[in-house]
Design a protein around this motif. Structure first.
Motif, short mmCIF file in Angstrom:
data_model
loop_
_atom_site.label_atom_id
_atom_site.label_comp_id
_atom_site.label_asym_id
_atom_site.label_seq_id
_atom_site.Cartn_x
_atom_site.Cartn_y
_atom_site.Cartn_z
N SER A 366 0.83 -1.21 0.00
CA SER A 366 0.00 0.00 0.00
C SER A 366 0.86 1.26 0.00
O SER A 366 0.44 2.31 -0.43
N MET A 367 2.08 1.13 0.50
CA MET A 367 2.96 2.30 0.51
C MET A 367 3.32 2.71 -0.92
O MET A 367 3.43 3.89 -1.21
N TYR A 368 3.52 1.71 -1.79
CA TYR A 368 3.78 2.06 -3.19
C TYR A 368 2.61 2.85 -3.75
O TYR A 368 2.77 3.89 -4.38
N VAL A 369 1.40 2.33 -3.48
CA VAL A 369 0.19 2.95 -4.02
C VAL A 369 -0.01 4.34 -3.41
O VAL A 369 -0.16 5.33 -4.12
N GLY A 370 0.03 4.39 -2.07
CA GLY A 370 -0.24 5.65 -1.38
C GLY A 370 0.76 6.73 -1.73
O GLY A 370 0.40 7.88 -1.98
N ASN A 371 2.02 6.35 -1.78
CA ASN A 371 3.08 7.32 -2.08
C ASN A 371 2.84 7.95 -3.44
O ASN A 371 2.94 9.17 -3.61
N LEU A 372 2.47 7.11 -4.42
CA LEU A 372 2.22 7.61 -5.77
C LEU A 372 1.01 8.55 -5.78
O LEU A 372 1.06 9.65 -6.33
N LEU A 373 -0.07 8.10 -5.11
CA LEU A 373 -1.29 8.92 -5.10
C LEU A 373 -1.06 10.27 -4.45
O LEU A 373 -1.49 11.30 -4.95
N VAL A 374 -0.36 10.26 -3.32
CA VAL A 374 -0.12 11.52 -2.61
C VAL A 374 0.74 12.44 -3.48
O VAL A 374 0.47 13.64 -3.59
N ALA A 375 1.77 11.86 -4.12
CA ALA A 375 2.65 12.69 -4.94
C ALA A 375 1.87 13.33 -6.07
O ALA A 375 1.99 14.54 -6.33
N ILE A 376 1.02 12.54 -6.75
CA ILE A 376 0.25 13.10 -7.87
C ILE A 376 -0.67 14.21 -7.38
O ILE A 376 -0.73 15.30 -7.96
#
Lengths: 508, 145, 331
Positions: A366-376
């Motif tokens: 989920s960190m991969y997913v969350g990190n990407l979403l937050v960055a975008i």
């Protein structure tokens, strides 16, 4: 290949719509709490924790973890735009970030901060995936003597933060260390330099102090030198994303910085009792040392922003390694997460990876997913964030004061901290006005308390022998590096002299 | 007095105080550094450096602050200080709102209505975020907020 | 510029004076029967997420859920100075029926070592809710299999055995003191900043022994990273029936941490009674027993105002003795 299968299992968990949604929501809240000065991830996670008790544990921890690393994204926003670090890891971002904003490059600074945060986080997550549990054990090797040596190394590097007049720089650094001695002594339990004020027994409240030093002092500067600022509004860019994209030269300068800071930051995040703040400070110093044009740092160098942001995000991920594999919280926030995990009946530790692989790997994936979403999300928000700079200075100044007061109070819910904030504001003004380097003071104020404690714990461990610093390989190497780095300037001067000596003979 | 000279004098006093007090706390006790270790070490460093800085100012006097400048920064700080006192009586948000309005009207000559247009939304947003959402226990006044 | 600034300060000052006059004397006594007619503030003098905070939020939630009090209780964290900052703030609210404060043993001992005017007994005792225990930990591969091994080693190498704990003059430090006295040995106590750092230091081999609450080391214990040599409780714990007590192993050392709630100094008796009743009901709920006591391996023990007052007085006496032995009481 085992890891690969586990990770796939994890993604199966993490990509469930509800988990994606909560990773995003947690991340977003983290960004907001991080951007608000004074309120850090500790407050955010503590506040959200009770609300999650009724949720599925995996979803809940995914959200709380997202809040924690999202917080590191948010800290840079207020640091860059209004020169008030949102939380202590953001202090180093403010140094260059706000200078960039003053040069009309706020958009680029934010873009770089978010990209560096994302990359730092991503590198951290990859290391965590591949060798997290192993590294956690390595982090344990870092005891008090190692910490003492690490801080000595950092403090000898302070020379690079000194500015034009070295005497002023060292005074700023030494006074920072003196301020760091205020408060009840950890080892003897004796109050020192508290002037009878109970509120100082915990030491100088760091975040209120920094808010004053950076935020309030700049309002004083605006008022006292209003004629200089008159008619000169903050240069502010067109509100578009494409104009916020850093130049190729910016990327070229920052790429290595990001990778280096991410590795350094992750490792520091692993160490017991040191978190994102230390990581950001040390990465910034490393950048100052290794950069080809160190004098640019602190005057609006984009790689300064990249160094500090990549490091603090990587560190926030690094803190998960000891938490998950040893059950040891590395920071205040992870301590609260640990409490939450126990409430759900999940016991972090060596068995967690075996007994609850779905949970652990779901969280990591989920960190991969969350990190990407937050960055975008953050990057898409840049055009709106830069809007702050459109606010005329006459209105912005009192609003900054209000933000300083709100932020300084919220850290410890203490009115006393507001007076500290005003004092620091005056100090910051004075230091700015007569070019005493503020970073030197802040750095030693951050590292000072840990230095004293570590030195004294080491002496207790060795029953009074200073050899403990030299007997241990990690500590010895850190001290050797510090020694070489201190000698380096003298050495190169000597070499220059030697090289020029034969040349002088030749001309004779 | 120039800023540098003032800094030299202040840091001399601070360094000396920390040095002496550090000696009283104990520089070296029980086979290890005591509570006064860092204060003594860096107090003495500060004293030495402040003397060196003072000697520098004998050669170049350095920049000075005008009386107006000093007055400005002290008055701004005083305004913030009075606002802090007001917090206990009127509550944090009322006093911060008053501070904003007073600043905009008196310093920047905004008409009252324009100042209110800025202050009220700002305070409202701050209230929603800090009190309603994050539940930070700010001092409350006799209005109950 | 300066003139305008002067007027700014002047206007704010006038406001201050006017508001000060208007605000004065607005405090009226609450009639007994109606109490409480506004929310009660529960000051936690420690940070969010710590042991005291966790308990406070649990208590408040249970009160709310079951309507044990007609008004809500609001938790306010005032961390810093080992509890001193929050304690000082509440100490100023003399006679206030609406402010209560969380008390743990550390807040009884710290004022003794720092010689502070505000002590745990300054506050009006309301109720003690639970007791926390202390484990003596070693690494599983350590040479120490029991307390006897520790004592033998310490007798052969006086002052050389390192033992880690949280803080100076704290619960962990007092446990060390009691053990030293009971066994007639001398240990080198090394304070760390928090339970996480203490256990890290033990796992990293930087100290040979360490203290921890059961909840602090549950995960390491389960994972086999540490072993427990003894518990300071008077008898074995329900949650850990295999762990022998110090007393069983021949060392008469018992120490337990009090988790309690006191009121502002001179809080009116009707308020104390109301709150103590509500807290008693809290400790009787299933949720409290299951989600708080069991999960954190605590011992449930409700003490009403009088018994709790006695317990505090005893603790202050006992702690002063231990801390004096440790050389921590400043004259």
């Amino acid at each position: 290949m085992e890891i690969w299968n586990y990770l796939l299992l994890g993604f199966g968990q993490a990509l469930q719509p509800v988990n994606v949604l909560f990773a995003f929501l947690g991340g977003l809240m983290g960004v907001i709490v991080g951007a608000l000065p004074g309120l850090g991830s500790v407050a955010g996670v503590a506040l959200l924790l009770p609300l999650t008790f009724k949720m599925n544990p995996a979803t809940a921890i995914i959200m709380l973890a997202a809040l924690y690393y999202g917080n590191m994204f948010g800290g840079s926003i207020s640091a860059i735009l209004i020169n008030i670090p949102g939380d202590s890891p953001g202090v180093m971002t403010a140094l260059d970030g706000n200078q960039l904003a003053k040069q009309g490059r706020a958009g680029q600074a934010l873009f770089m901060a978010f990209s560096a945060s994302f990359c730092g986080g991503l590198i951290g997550i990859i290391i965590l995936t591949l060798m997290g549990p192993l590294l956690a054990f390595f982090g344990l090797k870092f005891g008090p003597p190692e910490f003492a040596s690490l801080i000595v190394l950092a403090l000898t590097s302070i020379g690079w933060l000194l500015g034009d007049n070295p005497v002023k720089g060292v005074i700023a650094g030494a006074v920072g260390l003196l301020l760091a001695t205020i408060g009840v002594d950890m080892i003897q339990g004796q109050p020192r330099f508290t002037f009878g004020l109970v509120n100082l027994s915990a030491g100088v409240p760091f975040i209120p102090f920094v808010i004053g030093l950076f935020g309030l002092s700049q309002v004083l500067l605006m008022q006292a030198h209003s004629e200089e600022f008159a008619g000169k509004e903050n240069p502010y860019q067109k509100l578009s994303l494409s104009s916020s994209f850093p130049t190729p030269a910016d990327w070229a300068r920052s790429a290595w910085t990001i990778v280096r800071s991410a590795f350094l930051g992750f490792y520091i995040g692993l160490l017991p009792g040191s978190g994102a703040t230390t990581a950001a400070f040390l990465s910034y110093i490393a950048e100052k040392r290794l950069n080809r044009n160190p004098e640019r740092l602190g005057k609006g160098a984009i790689e300064g922003v990249a160094a500090s942001e990549a490091a603090n995000n990587a560190a926030s991920i690094g803190a998960f390694a000891p938490l998950l594999s040893l059950g040891i919280p590395g920071s205040g926030t992870t301590a609260i997460l640990l409490g939450g995990l126990m409430m759900w009946g999940l016991t972090p530790g060596p068995l967690l990876f075996k007994e609850e692989p779905q949970f652990v790997w779901g969280l990591i994936a989920s960190m991969y997913v969350g990190n990407l979403l937050v960055a975008i999300t953050c990057i898409l928000a840049i055009p709106f964030l830069v809007y702050v700079l459109k606010v005329p200075r006459s209105v912005l100044a009192p609003i900054i004061v209000v933000i300083c007061l709100l932020g300084a109070y919220s850290v410890n819910n203490s009115v006393f901290d507001l007076w500290v904030m005003i004092f620091a504001g005056l100090l910051g003004y004075f230091m700015n006005r007569f070019s005493f380097p503020i970073p030197a003071l802040v750095l030693s104020l951050v590292l000072g308390p840990r230095l004293q404690t570590s030195i004294r714990q080491s002496f207790m461990m060795s029953h009074g022998s200073a050899l403990i610093f030299l007997n241990r390989p990690i500590s010895l190497s850190l001290l050797l590096i510090a020694f070489i780095l201190t000698l380096l300037p003298a050495l190169s001067a000597w070499q220059k002299k030697r090289r020029s000596a034969p040349a002088a003979e030749a001309t004779r | 007095m120039s800023g540098d000279r003032l800094a030299a004098v202040v840091s001399f006093v601070v360094g000396l105080y920390w040095f002496l007090q550090g000696l009283a706390y104990g520089y070296w006790i029980d086979m290890g550094p005591g509570p006064g270790f860092i204060p003594v070490l860096f107090g003495s460093l500060t004293v030495i450096l402040s003397i060196s800085l003072f000697l520098q100012t004998l050669r170049h006097k350095g920049a000075t602050m005008s009386a107006g400048e000093v007055r400005t920064i002290l008055l701004v700080s005083a305004a913030v200080g009075v606002t802090i006192f007001l917090m206990h009586i009127l509550g944090a948000f009322t006093s911060l709102g008053l501070f904003l309005v007073a600043w905009l009207c008196l310093l920047e000559h905004y008409p009252l209505l324009a100042a209110l247009k800025i202050a009220v939304p700002t305070i409202l947003v701050a209230y929603l975020v800090f009190i309603v959402w994050l539940q930070v226990p700010f001092p409350k006044g006799f209005f109950g907020f | 510029m300066t003139k305008r600034l002067f007027s700014l300060v002047a206007v704010l000052m006038v406001l201050l004076i006017v508001a000060g006059c208007a605000g004065g004397g607005s405090q009226q006594a609450t009639p007994e029967a109606k109490y409480p007619e506004k929310p009660i503030t529960y000051v936690v003098p420690w940070g969010a997420g710590g042991g005291s905070d966790v308990m406070a939020r649990m208590v408040v939630d249970i009160i709310q859920q079951n309507k044990f009090l007609p008004q809500p209780v609001v938790v306010v964290n005032k961390p810093g100075g080992s509890g001193a900052i929050g304690m000082n703030e509440v100490a100023q609210k003399k006679g206030d029926p609406y402010t209560i404060i969380g008390i743990v043993s550390g807040q009884i001992s710290t004022p003794i070592t720092t010689n502070a005017p505000v002590k745990a007994s300054t506050f009006k005792p309301i109720a003690a809710l639970a007791l926390d225990e202390f484990f003596l930990l070693a690494k599983p591969d350590s040479q120490f299999k029991s307390l006897k091994d520790v004592v033998d080693y310490a007798k052969a190498n006086p002052g050389k055995l390192t033992i880690g704990g949280t803080g100076t003059g704290s619960e962990d430090h007092m446990c060390t003191g009691l053990f030293q006295k009971a066994a007639g040995i001398k240990l080198e106590y090394i304070p760390f900043d928090g339970g996480g750092e203490t256990i890290s230091a033990l796992l990293g081999g930087h100290v040979q022994l360490a203290w921890a609450n059961p909840s602090e080391c549950a995960s390491q214990l389960k994972g086999g990273l540490v072993k427990v040599l003894g518990v300071m409780a008077p008898e074995r714990l329900k949650a850990y029936p295999d762990i022998p007590t110090f007393r069983e192993q021949g060392y008469d050392a018992v120490f337990r941490q009090i988790r309690a709630i006191s009121g502002a100094p001179d809080m009116p008796d009707y308020a104390v009674k109301k709150i103590a009743e509500a807290l008693k009901k809290v400790t009787e709920t299933e949720r409290w027993q299951k989600d708080y006591i069991e999960k954190n391996a605590l011992t449930s023990q409700y003490l009403g105002p009088e018994e709790y007052a006695k317990a505090i007085a005893e603790a202050e006496k006992q702690y002063t003795e231990i801390l004096t032995d440790l050389g921590l009481v400043k004259k």
